[in-house]
Scaffold this motif. Structure first.
Motif, mmCIF file in Angstrom:
data_model
loop_
_atom_site.group_PDB
_atom_site.id
_atom_site.type_symbol
_atom_site.label_atom_id
_atom_site.label_comp_id
_atom_site.label_asym_id
_atom_site.label_seq_id
_atom_site.Cartn_x
_atom_site.Cartn_y
_atom_site.Cartn_z
ATOM 1 N N ALA A 96 0.844 -1.203 0.000
ATOM 2 C CA ALA A 96 0.000 0.000 0.000
ATOM 3 C C ALA A 96 0.875 1.246 0.000
ATOM 4 N N ASP A 97 0.288 2.345 -0.468
ATOM 5 C CA ASP A 97 1.027 3.606 -0.522
ATOM 6 C C ASP A 97 1.453 4.059 0.872
ATOM 7 N N HIS A 98 0.509 4.007 1.827
ATOM 8 C CA HIS A 98 0.843 4.331 3.215
ATOM 9 C C HIS A 98 -0.175 3.701 4.140
ATOM 10 N N ILE A 99 0.133 3.748 5.444
ATOM 11 C CA ILE A 99 -0.756 3.143 6.439
ATOM 12 C C ILE A 99 -1.138 4.199 7.465
ATOM 13 N N GLY A 141 -12.455 -1.912 16.515
ATOM 14 C CA GLY A 141 -11.666 -1.095 17.441
ATOM 15 C C GLY A 141 -10.507 -0.449 16.713
ATOM 16 N N ALA A 142 -9.358 -0.435 17.384
ATOM 17 C CA ALA A 142 -8.169 0.128 16.735
ATOM 18 C C ALA A 142 -7.757 -0.773 15.569
ATOM 19 N N HIS A 143 -7.307 -0.149 14.488
ATOM 20 C CA HIS A 143 -6.860 -0.937 13.335
ATOM 21 C C HIS A 143 -5.854 -0.143 12.516
ATOM 22 N N PHE A 144 -5.095 -0.870 11.713
ATOM 23 C CA PHE A 144 -4.224 -0.240 10.726
ATOM 24 C C PHE A 144 -5.033 -0.165 9.448
ATOM 25 N N MET A 145 -4.984 0.970 8.766
ATOM 26 C CA MET A 145 -5.723 1.111 7.518
ATOM 27 C C MET A 145 -4.722 1.287 6.379
ATOM 28 N N LEU A 146 -4.656 0.264 5.545
ATOM 29 C CA LEU A 146 -3.786 0.330 4.373
ATOM 30 C C LEU A 146 -4.462 1.228 3.347
ATOM 31 N N MET A 147 -3.791 2.318 2.950
ATOM 32 C CA MET A 147 -4.382 3.294 2.033
ATOM 33 C C MET A 147 -3.762 3.152 0.647
ATOM 34 N N ASP A 148 -4.624 3.247 -0.366
ATOM 35 C CA ASP A 148 -4.196 3.135 -1.763
ATOM 36 C C ASP A 148 -3.419 1.837 -2.006
ATOM 37 N N LEU A 149 -4.145 0.726 -1.881
ATOM 38 C CA LEU A 149 -3.547 -0.593 -2.114
ATOM 39 C C LEU A 149 -2.897 -0.664 -3.486
ATOM 40 N N ARG A 150 -1.714 -1.260 -3.536
ATOM 41 C CA ARG A 150 -1.023 -1.425 -4.820
ATOM 42 C C ARG A 150 -1.399 -2.742 -5.473
ATOM 43 N N GLN A 151 -1.986 -3.633 -4.691
ATOM 44 C CA GLN A 151 -2.404 -4.940 -5.215
ATOM 45 C C GLN A 151 -3.526 -5.457 -4.334
ATOM 46 N N PRO A 152 -4.428 -6.286 -4.890
ATOM 47 C CA PRO A 152 -5.486 -6.852 -4.051
ATOM 48 C C PRO A 152 -4.883 -7.813 -3.030
ATOM 49 N N LEU A 153 -5.533 -7.952 -1.886
ATOM 50 C CA LEU A 153 -5.101 -8.931 -0.884
ATOM 51 C C LEU A 153 -5.924 -10.198 -1.101
ATOM 52 N N ALA A 154 -5.232 -11.291 -1.406
ATOM 53 C CA ALA A 154 -5.914 -12.559 -1.680
ATOM 54 C C ALA A 154 -5.728 -13.512 -0.511
ATOM 55 N N ALA A 155 -6.794 -14.247 -0.171
ATOM 56 C CA ALA A 155 -6.722 -15.202 0.944
ATOM 57 C C ALA A 155 -5.579 -16.184 0.711
ATOM 58 N N GLY A 156 -4.786 -16.431 1.749
ATOM 59 C CA GLY A 156 -3.677 -17.368 1.653
ATOM 60 C C GLY A 156 -2.337 -16.693 1.469
ATOM 61 N N MET A 157 -2.352 -15.455 0.975
ATOM 62 C CA MET A 157 -1.068 -14.767 0.781
ATOM 63 C C MET A 157 -0.600 -14.130 2.091
ATOM 64 N N LYS A 158 0.670 -13.790 2.130
ATOM 65 C CA LYS A 158 1.227 -13.052 3.262
ATOM 66 C C LYS A 158 1.964 -11.848 2.717
ATOM 67 N N PHE A 159 1.983 -10.774 3.482
ATOM 68 C CA PHE A 159 2.773 -9.613 3.067
ATOM 69 C C PHE A 159 3.446 -9.003 4.287
ATOM 70 N N PRO A 160 4.602 -8.334 4.078
ATOM 71 C CA PRO A 160 5.322 -7.751 5.216
ATOM 72 C C PRO A 160 4.765 -6.386 5.613
ATOM 73 N N MET A 161 4.748 -6.153 6.920
ATOM 74 C CA MET A 161 4.371 -4.833 7.423
ATOM 75 C C MET A 161 5.394 -4.454 8.494
ATOM 76 N N THR A 162 5.889 -3.229 8.415
ATOM 77 C CA THR A 162 6.915 -2.772 9.362
ATOM 78 C C THR A 162 6.316 -1.779 10.344
ATOM 79 N N LEU A 163 6.507 -2.067 11.629
ATOM 80 C CA LEU A 163 6.028 -1.178 12.686
ATOM 81 C C LEU A 163 7.217 -0.408 13.235
ATOM 82 N N GLU A 164 6.998 0.871 13.487
ATOM 83 C CA GLU A 164 8.090 1.713 14.000
ATOM 84 C C GLU A 164 7.788 2.136 15.431
#
Ligand code: CU
Length: 154
Positions: free
Chosen positions: A75-78, A112-135
Motif C-alpha cells: 500500500a502507498d501508506h498506512i 476497534g483500533a486498526h491499521f488502515m492500508l491506504m491506496d492498495l497497490r495490489q489486491p489482498l488474496a486469501a492465503g497470501m502473506k505480506f510484510p508490514m513494518t512497525l516503527e
C-alpha cells in the motif's frame, strides 16, 4: 584461628553472592531480550477494486514504548485509526500514536483500533502473506508477516 575461619566464610559467601548476582543478571537479560512482541497479524482478503484494507494484530512490550507508524510494500501508506459507534454509525478517527505498557497487550481488532492500508497497490488474496513494518520510539523497527484470510473466517 577464629579470624581465619571468618575470612574463609566471608570468601565463600562472597563467591556465592557473586554467582547469585550473575544468575540474576542472566535472567534479567533473558526477559529483556524481546522489548516488543507482535503476534497474530492478519487482514481480510479485499473485494475487487478495493483501495483500502484493515490489518489487525496484538503488541506486547517489555518496557514502556510508543508505536509511531507503520508501512508496507502493498500500500502507498498506512494510517492508524480507532473505530467507535456514534448514533448507530461506525466512525473512524485517526490514532496518531499508541502508548504501550508492559503486562497490558494492545490489540488491533475489527470494530476497534486498526491499521488502515491506504491506496492498495495490489489486491489482498486469501492465503497470501505480506510484510508490514512497525516503527517504535524505543524498540525501533519490527517487520511482521500479515496473513490474509477469507472474510468472515475469523
Ligand atoms: Cu480505518
Amino acid at each position: 584461628m577464629i579470624m581465619r575461619m571468618d575470612e574463609r566464610m566471608t570468601r565463600v559467601l562472597r563467591k556465592a553472592l557473586i554467582t547469585a548476582m550473575a544468575l540474576l543478571a542472566a535472567g534479567c537479560g533473558q526477559s529483556q531480550r524481546e522489548p516488543v512482541t507482535v503476534n497474530d497479524a492478519w487482514a481480510n482478503a479485499t473485494p475487487v477494486g478495493a483501495t483500502v484494507a484493515g490489518v489487525y494484530l496484538e503488541i506486547s512490550v517489555g518496557q514502556p514504548d510508543t508505536l509511531l507508524a507503520a508501512s508496507t510494500t502493498v500500500a502507498d501508506h498506512i494510517e492508524m485509526h480507532t473505530s467507535s459507534e456514534e448514533n448507530g454509525m461506525m466512525k473512524m478517527r485517526p490514532l496518531p500514536t499508541v502508548q504501550l505498557v508492559p503486562a497490558r497487550p494492545f490489540t488491533f481488532a475489527p470494530g476497534g483500533a486498526h491499521f488502515m492500508l491506504m491506496d492498495l497497490r495490489q489486491p489482498l488474496a486469501a492465503g497470501m502473506k505480506f510484510p508490514m513494518t512497525l516503527e517504535f520510539e524505543k524498540a525501533g523497527e519490527r517487520t511482521v508477516q500479515v496473513e490474509v484470510v477469507e472474510p468472515g473466517s475469523r
